[in-house]
Design an enzyme around this catalytic site. Structure first.
Site, short mmCIF file in Angstrom:
data_model
loop_
_atom_site.label_atom_id
_atom_site.label_comp_id
_atom_site.label_asym_id
_atom_site.label_seq_id
_atom_site.Cartn_x
_atom_site.Cartn_y
_atom_site.Cartn_z
N CYS B 131 69.46 22.57 45.86
CA CYS B 131 69.65 23.84 46.56
C CYS B 131 71.01 23.84 47.23
O CYS B 131 71.28 22.99 48.08
CB CYS B 131 68.56 24.09 47.61
SG CYS B 131 68.88 25.62 48.52
N THR B 194 71.45 26.95 40.78
CA THR B 194 72.54 27.93 40.83
C THR B 194 73.91 27.27 40.97
O THR B 194 74.03 26.14 41.41
CB THR B 194 72.33 28.90 42.00
OG1 THR B 194 72.20 28.14 43.20
CG2 THR B 194 71.10 29.75 41.80
N GLY B 218 71.91 34.39 37.00
CA GLY B 218 72.00 35.57 36.13
C GLY B 218 72.74 35.23 34.85
O GLY B 218 73.22 34.11 34.66
N GLY B 244 68.78 28.99 33.66
CA GLY B 244 70.09 29.55 34.00
C GLY B 244 70.42 30.77 33.18
O GLY B 244 70.78 30.66 32.01
N GLY B 245 70.25 31.94 33.76
CA GLY B 245 70.71 33.18 33.13
C GLY B 245 69.87 33.69 31.99
O GLY B 245 70.32 34.59 31.26
#
Lengths: 244, 304
Positions: B131, B194, B218, B244-245
């Site tokens: 995180c 992220t 995204g 991821g995305g």
């Protein structure tokens, strides 16, 4: 919450920066005044949350102000365009709290969701007073529409160019039964501090999803962290904490 | 077994699609929108030993093809998750759930994992050492192979359930951390969390996010995820969960070709609450278009 496709039927400027957008589609998920919708816009990753000004079965009316990329893109939309919209988001105002003579306090674009609230309160036979505050006379919108519903309307302008000079808190009437407020943060704070009695206040927040999944818009309240998008955007006066 | 089934660390999944932690709450609220039993599983909101209120506002910003978040692991704490959230989930989800855990010391990770290990609903522990939005914990474990290994050892000592370690892309060499986790006993790896990012407001000339930085997710990060999964697949032999995305069935296939056994879907749930349901429904036709009979056949298929 409902996801659906809506068709733009009208996108008209009401002032230099405020537009009225009318959308045709299934608006049945809008159950309370003060709820909002979340609109997907081509080329922008996040949806844009916009409060509902009016809803009627097959039509949604939204009033928005151009402040950034999303709302500027909205201003360029033409009738016939279709939009992917999540509807019926947020808790909305509780009209059961109104009493006989409720007071509506709107600041700038915050006046928009009070329109459906006023319509519902008038339909329930309430004597509604609305104080709508704007920066200048050029920015005033919908005062006559509130009057047409039978509301007693006072308009204030911060620069004194129209109506009562000052803010909505400079024109608070006496003797209302309950208040409902929507507007920018500093206005809500002033209302909270200066308006007598109990009320409900509707907050803005920078949102990720708009339906309670991401915890992006959390606000601390007297009963713990709450999501503005799902547990709000309307909070009872006693729930609100300002400095958390 | 259907053509979408995969096996993740010994547990059967009806399909490889898993809503990623932090985008799906504790699940039950999405059951208002669709039957969440259609999911392979889902990874619940990152849970810590003690309740956390998260970071100040604003926590959300936007980028091209994605969003930045700095929520900061807001959660009610593991005791409340067990007492209040898991019983609500049990009514609407009838498969093993992935328990996502974060912490600020190896002991804290172990304490939280031990409590979740005792929950029959939990099928896997996903240990988040990545995180980017908390200080003194989270990603600081995931950027150092030795620190990552210490967390994995502490967690493995308190659970018999499969331990999947969620890795950060914000490192020079993700394979070094991946190998350290495998050597310390991790049963699987999920990647990526992220990407550390920032936006600046031109009017205030300050970062948009109150936290300064946030994590980008995204479609913008899908190529980073594909690269990371591809590299790690060559470096370890434990199963990988790609993340991821992902927003389309084709993205699921791409991450599986890179080496993923299952695939997490994150930001897409936030722009479309029906994203995972629709991706699962679109998988068979996408497989047909690319001549794929059975998803298990393509795991790591991009490697020569």
């Amino acid at each position: 919450m409902k996801k659906g496709l809506f068709t733009v039927t009208e996108n008209t400027p009401l002032t230099a920066t405020v537009y009225r957008l009318r959308l045709a589609g299934d608006a049945s998920a809008v159950t309370a005044p003060g709820q909002f919708v979340n609109i997907a816009l081509p080329g922008l990753y996040l949806r844009r949350p916009i409060s509902v000004c009016d809803a009627d079965g097959g039509e949604l009316t939204l009033i928005y102000k151009t402040v950034g990329r999303g709302t500027l893109a909205m201003a360029a939309m033409a009738p016939g365009q279709t939009l992917d919209v999540l509807t019926g988001l947020g808790n909305g105002f509780d009209i059961a709290l109104a009493g006989d003579s409720p007071l509506l306090l709107g600041g700038g674009i915050g006046a928009a969701p009070l329109y459906l609230l006023a319509r519902r309160l008038r339909a329930a036979g309430k004597a509604v007073t609305a104080v709508l505050g704007f920066n200048t006379g050029d920015e005033v919108f919908y005062a006559d529409e509130f009057r047409s519903l039978g509301c007693d309307v006072t308009v204030t302008t911060a620069d004194g160019s129209f109506g009562t000079p000052g803010f909505v808190t400079d024109a608070l009437p006496e003797g209302y039964s309950f208040y409902y407020a929507c507007g920018p943060g500093p206005m809500l704070r002033a209302v909270y501090d200066r308006a007598a009695g109990d009320g409900q206040l509707s907050f803005e927040a920078r949102m990720g999803c708009g339906f309670g999944a991401c915890m992006g818009c959390t606000r601390q309240t007297a009963s713990g962290p709450k999501r503005v998008c799902k547990d709000g955007p309307v909070f009872r006066k006693g729930e609100i904490l300002w400095d958390a | 077994m259907g053509r979408l089934n995969v096996t993740l660390c010994g547990v059967e999944l009806d399909n490889p699609v898993i809503p990623a932690s932090g985008t799906f709450g504790y699940g039950y609220e999405f059951a208002e929108y669709y039957d969440i039993d259609c999911l392979g599983t889902f990874s619940f909101k990152g849970t810590t030993k003690n309740p956390r209120i998260g970071n100040p506002q604003p926590r959300i910003a936007e980028g091209e093809g994605g969003l930045l978040n700095a929520v900061g692991l807001q959660n009610p704490g593991v005791e409340a998750v067990i007492a209040q959230e898991l019983p609500k989930l049990q009514e609407v989800f009838h498969k093993p759930v992935m328990a996502n855990v974060s912490g600020f010391s190896a002991e804290e990770y172990a304490c939280t994992c031990a409590k979740l290990d005792a929950q029959p609903q939990v099928g896997w522990l996903e240990v988040n050492i990545s995180c980017p939005n908390v200080h003194g914990g989270g990603m600081s474990f995931g950027t150092d192979p030795a620190a990552a290994a210490s967390v994995v050892r502490a967690v493995k000592a308190v659970t018999k359930k499969p331990v999947i370690v969620k890795l950060t892309p914000n490192v020079t060499d993700i394979t070094a951390v991946a190998r350290a986790c495998e050597d310390a006993g991790a049963d699987g790896l999920s990647l990526i969390n992220t990407v550390l990012a920032m936006r600046i407001d031109l009017r205030t000339r300050r970062p948009v996010l109150a936290n300064g930085t946030g994590g980008l997710s995204g479609p913008a990060v899908l190529p980073v995820a594909v690269r990371a999964v591809y590299q790690v697949y060559e470096a370890v032999s434990i199963p990988l969960v790609g993340c991821g995305g992902v927003s389309r069935a084709e993205d699921v296939i791409e991450l599986m070709l890179a080496g993923a056994t299952a695939v997490e879907v994150g930001a897409a749930n936030l722009t479309d609450p029906y994203a995972c349901r629709d991706i699962i429904a679109a998988l068979p036709a996408a497989m047909d278009r690319y001549g794929i009979t059975d998803l298990r056949d393509i795991i790591g298929g991009a490697h020569g």
